[in-house]
Design an enzyme around this catalytic site. Structure first.
Site, PDB file in Angstrom:
ATOM      1  N   ASP A  94      -4.814  -2.210   2.368  1.00 18.81           N
ATOM      2  CA  ASP A  94      -6.214  -2.117   2.764  1.00 18.81           C
ATOM      3  C   ASP A  94      -6.218  -1.914   3.320  1.00 18.81           C
ATOM      4  O   ASP A  94      -5.524  -1.394   4.623  1.00 18.81           O
ATOM      5  CB  ASP A  94      -7.166  -3.486   2.139  1.00 18.81           C
ATOM      6  CG  ASP A  94      -8.552  -3.275   1.365  1.00 18.81           C
ATOM      7  OD1 ASP A  94      -8.436  -2.077   1.814  1.00 18.81           O
ATOM      8  OD2 ASP A  94      -8.773  -4.509   1.413  1.00 18.81           O
TER       9      ASP A  94
HETATM   10  C1  BGC Z   1     -11.825  -2.354   0.980  1.00 16.79           C
HETATM   11  C2  BGC Z   1     -11.018  -1.399  -0.799  1.00 16.79           C
HETATM   12  C3  BGC Z   1     -10.984  -0.893  -1.345  1.00 16.79           C
HETATM   13  C4  BGC Z   1     -11.169   0.003   0.866  1.00 16.79           C
HETATM   14  C5  BGC Z   1     -11.099   1.970   0.918  1.00 16.79           C
HETATM   15  C6  BGC Z   1     -11.485  -1.394   1.878  1.00 16.79           C
HETATM   16  O1  BGC Z   1     -12.071  -1.855   3.037  1.00 16.79           O
HETATM   17  O2  BGC Z   1     -11.799  -4.077   1.389  1.00 16.79           O
HETATM   18  O3  BGC Z   1     -11.188  -2.616  -1.839  1.00 16.79           O
HETATM   19  O4  BGC Z   1     -10.466  -0.467  -1.866  1.00 16.79           O
HETATM   20  O5  BGC Z   1     -11.771   0.094   1.570  1.00 16.79           O
HETATM   21  O6  BGC Z   1     -12.284   1.980   0.179  1.00 16.79           O
END
Ligand code: BGC
Length: 751
Positions: free
Chosen positions: A232
């Site tokens: 993530d």
């Molecule tokens: C989120 C993810 C997301 C990523 C990119 C993170 O803060 O938890 O679900 O895909 O950001 O935007």
């Protein structure tokens, strides 16, 4: 497929180039190595539409992005219980991704809705791992059917937003296996996602991004995952530990410090270059899989909008539709004068905030859609301000709404949660609708009892007011075509197709995680264990507002008898369950037939019932459909915490078939041949454990018969049960430690 020859490319890459490939090169892209033809790959949020940022970059949905179809959020899609439809939505998202040159869509999100307070529940499918797994697999298959990778997220135990970047989810292995990992297992084993996104949080103290157990042992060695693990955004704290654990690609790439650390670690011998090579290989494989040539097909935006509308209707849950004067309020009778109240009819709440926020290609509102369908403007009063402005404003809005309610036969009242209350990044603190909306409901119901409440919220709200509205339609966050879908449903052009993928409790304090959510001091204890969602409400015999699996439609169904036929035994057991369902009403409609399994004779605590299969069918009036499901050993097994494996225990199992977890229409009882679970006997095993053992029990009883008969009163017997065998000689002087040793040898010899 691109023509990258992976082994040759790995040989040709310098150490620095290899390191650069496993760390993003920008917020949304991986690095390229032009001299060897390795392309840069574009990853984009997900999960219910694309958020492709051309110039701005953020993971909170703050900056803008290119317009894309905003499909219903996972809360609505989860309520469809319809894998075929969800697969079509996935395919449409995949098609838009191809047109935008995207390699990986960052979704689906399949974390379990442990608490209705989780700010991101709208991005997740269900409180139940079977629903989450089946629909998560369907979304993944749909996206990937277009030659685009899915990224199943957030692996694992990311069930809250509070402190999500570092909190430790303290959860036992059985609960992980049966509840929190199960949906991931289903998606990985049934849909082969190209990528899995690890979560930010820790699990039992260890960061998900640095857990060899999670990322390698379970994911790859047990489930056979052959894709790439991406972090993530910002989940990697120690790049070397993460790489060693099996985290292939760190995102985003905002500086190249990680790449330099990798080069140093290989140079100093801290990191084996073979580990790096393996992750590089997976990045190259992803490049190969997502390579496309030629002009991408044109995206049919109108068709996608129509699909979004179909899915929104299919996921809308008709919670109640009580008769008023002998007739249910829905579908609306065309000769009834209707009035629409509630700002959400005009300004729809259709998606949540954060990284999943899509700029829609078009936005339907229910007020306009109703007016168009009825070919006349529909009287409207805003009733309340979404932001909850001053009392004065609300007072004026309320008077206007009451006047409208008095002037019409039926009121359609649009209520819901303001966008500011549910989002990625924080959780809610209560389940109530805003006070100014409850006040409007009270005021309107005082002058007109014919009220249809249409709800828009990404996660459960409590409904102490539910008897004030004879009909309640829960639409969740229904995407850009939600408004026209609502008009279709209210007017009976479509029938509500949704079933609850999450229980609506009477009150927050009934929820299993209450008291253990969101935790404190960096830890959240999953104290309810496997009793998540309906498993808990059933075990505790708690009344709920609306149970898991519930949802009405505009017709009725009857069920035929349930039968079950067993073949095989142990891990080869197979149970064919059959039932039939008939549309007994006078309209076409969708029924979701649910199959639950219970093990009343287990030696460990098991939920009363657990969903193991379901089928959605559309039936015309009078039509009957014959249903058949095949259940296997896993459907009856539990994870044994001491043996660290799935166990099918010999004995009786109940298979219940019904329209919800609390509307069961038939049961079949089967006897399955599995294992007799007997713990290995040691001196630490208790008297009760010895007694229950098929070999040790008779031996021990024979050895101590003479010694204890006269001394055993009922209370002594009860005390003995918990006594480790090594202490028996102390309690029963006629039974010696030598005798115990001899018994242990005889038990060992008997195997
Ligand atoms: C989120 C993810 C997301 C990523 C990119 C993170 O803060 O938890 O679900 O895909 O950001 O935007």
């Amino acid at each position: 497929m691109t023509s990258i020859d992976i082994p040759q490319t790995i040989d040709a890459l310098t150490l620095e180039e290899k390191a650069s490939l496993v760390v993003g090169s920008s917020f949304w892209t991986t690095a390229s190595v032009d001299r060897l033809g390795v392309p840069s790959l574009l990853l984009t949020d997900g999960p219910h539409g694309l958020r492709k940022q051309a110039t701005e970059a953020d993971q909170l949905g703050i900056g803008t992005s290119a317009p894309a179809t905003c499909f219903p959020t996972a809360a609505t899609l989860g309520s469809t219980w319809d894998p075929d439809l969800v697969r079509r939505v996935g395919a449409a998202i995949g098609a838009e991704a191809v047109a935008e040159g995207i390699a990986v869509v960052l979704g689906p999100g399949i974390n379990i809705k442990r608490s209705p307070l989780c700010g991101r529940n709208f991005e997740y499918l269900s409180e139940d791992p079977h629903v989450s797994g089946e629909l998560g697999a369907a979304l993944t298959q749909g996206i990937q059917s277009r030659g685009v990778g899915a990224s199943v997220k957030h692996y694992a135990a990311n069930n809250q937003e509070a402190d999500r970047l570092r909190v430790s989810a303290d959860v036992d292995e059985r609960t992980l296996r049966e509840i929190y990992l199960r949906a991931f297992e289903t998606v990985v084993t049934h849909a082969a996602p190209w990528t899995v996104m690890c979560s930010y949080n820790r699990i039992n103290g260890e960061r998900a991004s640095q857990s060899p157990w999670l990322l390698t042992e379970v994911l790859r060695d047990e489930w056979g995952f052959d894709g790439l693990v991406v972090s993530d955004w910002g989940a990697v704290a120690d790049r070397i530990a993460a790489l060693a654990a099996g985290l292939d690609l760190e995102m985003p790439g905002i500086d190249q410090r990680s790449a330099a650390q990798i080069v140093d670690a290989v140079g100093s011998g801290q990191l084996d270059e073979a580990v790096l090579d393996q992750s590089v290989e997976r990045v190259l494989q992803l490049a190969q899989r997502s390579h496309r040539t030629g002009t991408p097909p044109t995206v049919e935006l109108a068709a996608h909008h129509a699909l979004a509308r179909e899915a929104a209707a299919a996921g809308a849950v008709l919670l109640s539709n009580d008769p008023v004067g002998g007739t249910p309020l829905l579908p609306l009778s065309l000769d009834s004068r209707i009035g629409v109240i509630g700002e959400f009819a005009r300004t729809p709440r259709y998606q949540g905030s954060g990284s999943s926020q899509v700029i829609p290609t078009k936005l339907d509102d229910a007020l306009t859609a109703l007016g168009e369908a009825l070919e006349a403007p529909v009287p409207f009063a805003a009733g309340f301000s979404v932001a909850g402005t001053t009392d004065g404003d609300d007072e004026a809005l309320r008077s206007e709404a009451v006047a409208l309610a008095q002037a019409v036969d039926t009121v359609i009242l649009f209520l819901g949660l303001p966008g500011t209350t549910e989002s990625e990044g924080f959780d809610r603190t209560h389940l109530h609708l805003p006070a100014n909306q409850l006040a409007i409901l009270e005021a309107v119901s005082a002058v007109n009892p014919r009220i249809v409440v249409v709800l828009a919220n990404g996660s459960v709200v409590d409904m102490p007011w539910r008897n004030a509205a004879p009909a309640i339609l829960e639409t969740w966050l229904a995407g850009q075509a939600g408004g026209s879908a609502i008009a279709d449903l209210l007017l009976g052009r479509q029938s509500p197709g949704g079933r609850l993928a999450e229980t609506i409790p009477l009150r927050l304090t009934d929820n299993p995680s209450f008291g253990n959510f969101p935790g404190e001091l960096g830890h959240v204890r999953y104290g309810e264990g496997i009793l998540v969602g309906y498993r808990w409400y059933d075990a505790r015999q708690l009344d709920v507002a609306f149970p898991f699996g519930h949802g009405l439609t505009y017709t009725t169904f009857s069920y035929g008898p349930v039968t079950a036929q067993v073949t095989g035994a142990g891990s080869d057991v197979s149970v064919i369950v059959r039932a039939s369902v008939t549309n007994t009403g006078d309209r076409p409609g969708k029924e979701v037939i649910q199959v639950y399994v219970g093990d009343p004779q287990s030696t460990v605590l098991r939920p009363l019932r657990e969903l193991r299969a379901f089928t959605a069918v559309n039936l015309d009036p009078g039509q009957t459909h014959e249903l058949e499901w095949r259940l296997d050993a896993r459907d009856f097994s539990y994870w044994h915490p001491a043996e660290h494996r799935w166990i099918l225990e010999t004995g009786e199992f109940h298979i219940e078939v019904g329209a919800s977890s609390r509307d069961l229409r038939g049961t079949a009882i089967v006897n399955l041949e599995g294992e007799q679970v007997r713990p290995q006997l040691t001196k630490e095993s208790t008297y009760a454990e010895w007694n229950a053992h098929p070999v040790g029990g008779p031996l021990l009883r024979a050895a101590i018969a003479g010694a204890i008969e006269s001394q055993i009163t009922p209370s002594v017997a009860a005390m003995l049960d918990d006594l480790p065998a090594r202490l028996l000689p102390m309690m029963l002087p006629a039974f010696t430690a030598d005798q115990l040793d001899r018994l242990l040898n005889r038990v060992a010899d008997s195997f």
